[in-house]
Design a protein around this motif. Structure first.
Motif, short mmCIF file in Angstrom:
data_model
loop_
_atom_site.label_atom_id
_atom_site.label_comp_id
_atom_site.label_asym_id
_atom_site.label_seq_id
_atom_site.Cartn_x
_atom_site.Cartn_y
_atom_site.Cartn_z
N PHE A 201 0.80 -1.22 0.00
CA PHE A 201 0.00 0.00 0.00
C PHE A 201 0.84 1.28 0.00
CE2 PHE A 201 -3.21 -2.98 1.71
CZ PHE A 201 -4.32 -2.61 0.97
N PHE A 205 3.16 6.56 -2.39
CA PHE A 205 4.04 7.41 -1.57
C PHE A 205 5.44 7.46 -2.17
CE2 PHE A 205 7.38 7.83 1.60
CZ PHE A 205 6.98 8.88 2.38
N ARG A 206 5.87 6.33 -2.69
CA ARG A 206 7.25 6.29 -3.21
C ARG A 206 7.36 7.13 -4.47
NH1 ARG A 206 8.35 0.03 -1.31
NH2 ARG A 206 8.05 0.51 0.90
N ARG A 218 11.74 -3.79 1.46
CA ARG A 218 11.96 -3.36 2.83
C ARG A 218 11.65 -4.47 3.86
NH1 ARG A 218 13.06 1.51 1.00
NH2 ARG A 218 11.53 3.14 0.50
N GLN A 222 10.87 -3.88 7.82
CA GLN A 222 9.43 -3.70 8.08
C GLN A 222 8.80 -5.07 8.34
OE1 GLN A 222 7.99 -1.49 4.67
NE2 GLN A 222 9.09 0.37 5.28
N VAL A 274 -2.52 5.05 4.54
CA VAL A 274 -1.39 5.35 3.67
C VAL A 274 -1.81 5.65 2.23
CG1 VAL A 274 0.20 4.03 5.11
CG2 VAL A 274 -0.92 2.92 3.14
C1 PBG Z 1 9.41 6.11 5.13
C2 PBG Z 1 7.93 6.23 5.00
C3 PBG Z 1 7.11 5.58 4.06
C4 PBG Z 1 5.80 6.02 4.30
C5 PBG Z 1 5.86 6.92 5.37
N1 PBG Z 1 7.18 7.01 5.80
C6 PBG Z 1 7.45 4.71 2.93
C7 PBG Z 1 8.04 3.39 3.07
O1 PBG Z 1 8.19 2.86 4.16
O2 PBG Z 1 8.40 2.87 2.01
C8 PBG Z 1 4.59 5.60 3.53
C9 PBG Z 1 3.39 6.45 3.67
C10 PBG Z 1 2.34 6.22 2.64
O3 PBG Z 1 2.34 5.24 1.88
O4 PBG Z 1 1.43 7.06 2.58
N2 PBG Z 1 10.01 7.37 5.17
#
Ligand code: PBG
Length: 327
Positions: A201, A205-206, A218, A222, A274
């Motif tokens: 999800f 963001f990326r 990750r 994670q 997210v």
């Molecule tokens: C890492 C970070 C991520 C998000 C927030 N902080 C990305 C990741 O772990 O790859 C994702 C937030 C989102 O998807 O809205 N700095």
């Protein structure tokens, strides 16, 4: 125990005012934290393709946005920075003149009570897009923690109100807490991304943060999406290390985890709806496959009902406007 026909649960559902009276969960503006993406340059407001209505903004535009957010009654923002140069060790993350440090100072000049939270991680700042220092393809834990500590302290020096480490290295909450205290920031809370899953999800963001890893994924830091008990252990160690607020991320597919963490620890609990959750609702809404506003409110109400005290959401502005309208 009364049973049908004396017990009729529908009695409280016929009248809309009675429905309002018995409602257990209501969203409030105070629940909202709005994520913002800041870039170098001037006059930049780039919409993120996979996140309609969300922009990368240069400083002066970001600052105006924050003034507007404050007027709307949104209590807090969380900042993500896109650096000018990326390198192996994410130097701009802890540069006193880095994009986030500049943004915090600029926002603090023009707002009165907006709470500025900063995301602490290296992935936006490293040339390889990983959340830490590498040895080959391995992310080194303790060496990374040293840099995260520098990043957190530099955010606090710039004026951040809350520090939010999102990297998932072991031991970083304790190390950051200690360094904040040693630098005189004993009163700055730490909001820990304590339970952060290796989730699909995060895709959009990326794009927004330009932080897609150059290779691999990750999963070495994670959490495995299949694990629930491990979430408790993660939250527990961050609490022991001094976290003030515990976050679960993502939110919608992890309501059970939000509930368990809240029940178990009774800590102030945040949940992050997210980018992918936002993108799915937006996309289906734009196609008229679902009623976007209705699903926005439903998804956030469910997150709150599960136990979240605050929600990081790209819908924050829309929700604030919705709450004003439906007063
Ligand atoms: C890492 C970070 C991520 C998000 C927030 N902080 C990305 C990741 O772990 O790859 C994702 C937030 C989102 O998807 O809205 N700095």
């Amino acid at each position: 125990m009364a049973t049908f026909p004396t017990k009729r649960l529908r009695r409280l559902r016929y009248n809309p005012t009675v429905r309002d009276m018995v409602r257990e969960t209501a969203l409030s503006k105070n629940d909202l934290i709005y994520p913002l993406f800041v870039v170098h340059g001037k006059g930049i407001k780039n919409e993120i393709k996979s996140m309609p209505g969300v922009y990368q903004m240069s400083l002066e535009i970001l600052v105006n946005e924050c003034v507007e957010l404050e007027k709307l009654g949104i209590p807090a923002v969380i900042l993500f920075g896109i650096p000018e140069h990326k390198d192996e060790v994410g130097s701009e993350a802890y540069d006193p003149d880095g994009i986030i440090q500049q943004a915090v100072r600029a926002i603090k000049k023009v707002t009165k009570k907006l709470v500025v939270i900063t995301d602490v991680c290296l992935c936006e700042y490293t040339s390889h897009g990983h959340c830490g220092v590498l040895d080959g393809e391995r992310i080194l834990n303790d060496e990374t923690v040293d840099l995260l500590v520098k990043e957190a302290v530099s955010h606090a020096k710039a004026g951040a109100d809350i520090i939010a480490p999102s990297d998932m290295m072991d031991g970083r909450i304790g190390a950051i807490r200690k360094a904040l205290d040693q630098n005189g920031f004993t009163e700055i809370p730490v909001m820990s991304y304590a339970v952060k899953y290796a989730s699909g999800f995060y895709g959009p963001f990326r794009d927004a943060a330009e932080s897609t890893p150059a290779f691999g994924d990750r999963r070495s830091h994670q959490m495995d999406v299949a694990n629930g008990n491990e979430a408790i252990r993660e939250a527990e160690s961050d609490i022991e290390e001094g976290a003030d607020i515990i976050m679960v991320k993502p939110a919608g597919a992890y309501l059970d985890i939000i509930w368990r963490v809240k029940e178990k620890f009774g800590m102030p609990t945040a949940a992050y709806q997210v980018s992918g959750e936002y993108a799915m609702i937006k996309a289906a809404g734009r196609n008229n496959w679902i009623d976007e506003e209705r699903v926005m409110i439903e998804s956030l109400t469910a997150i709150k009902r599960a136990g979240a005290d605050m929600i990081l959401t790209y819908f924050a502005k829309d929700v604030a406007k919705y709450l004003d309208k439906s007063k």
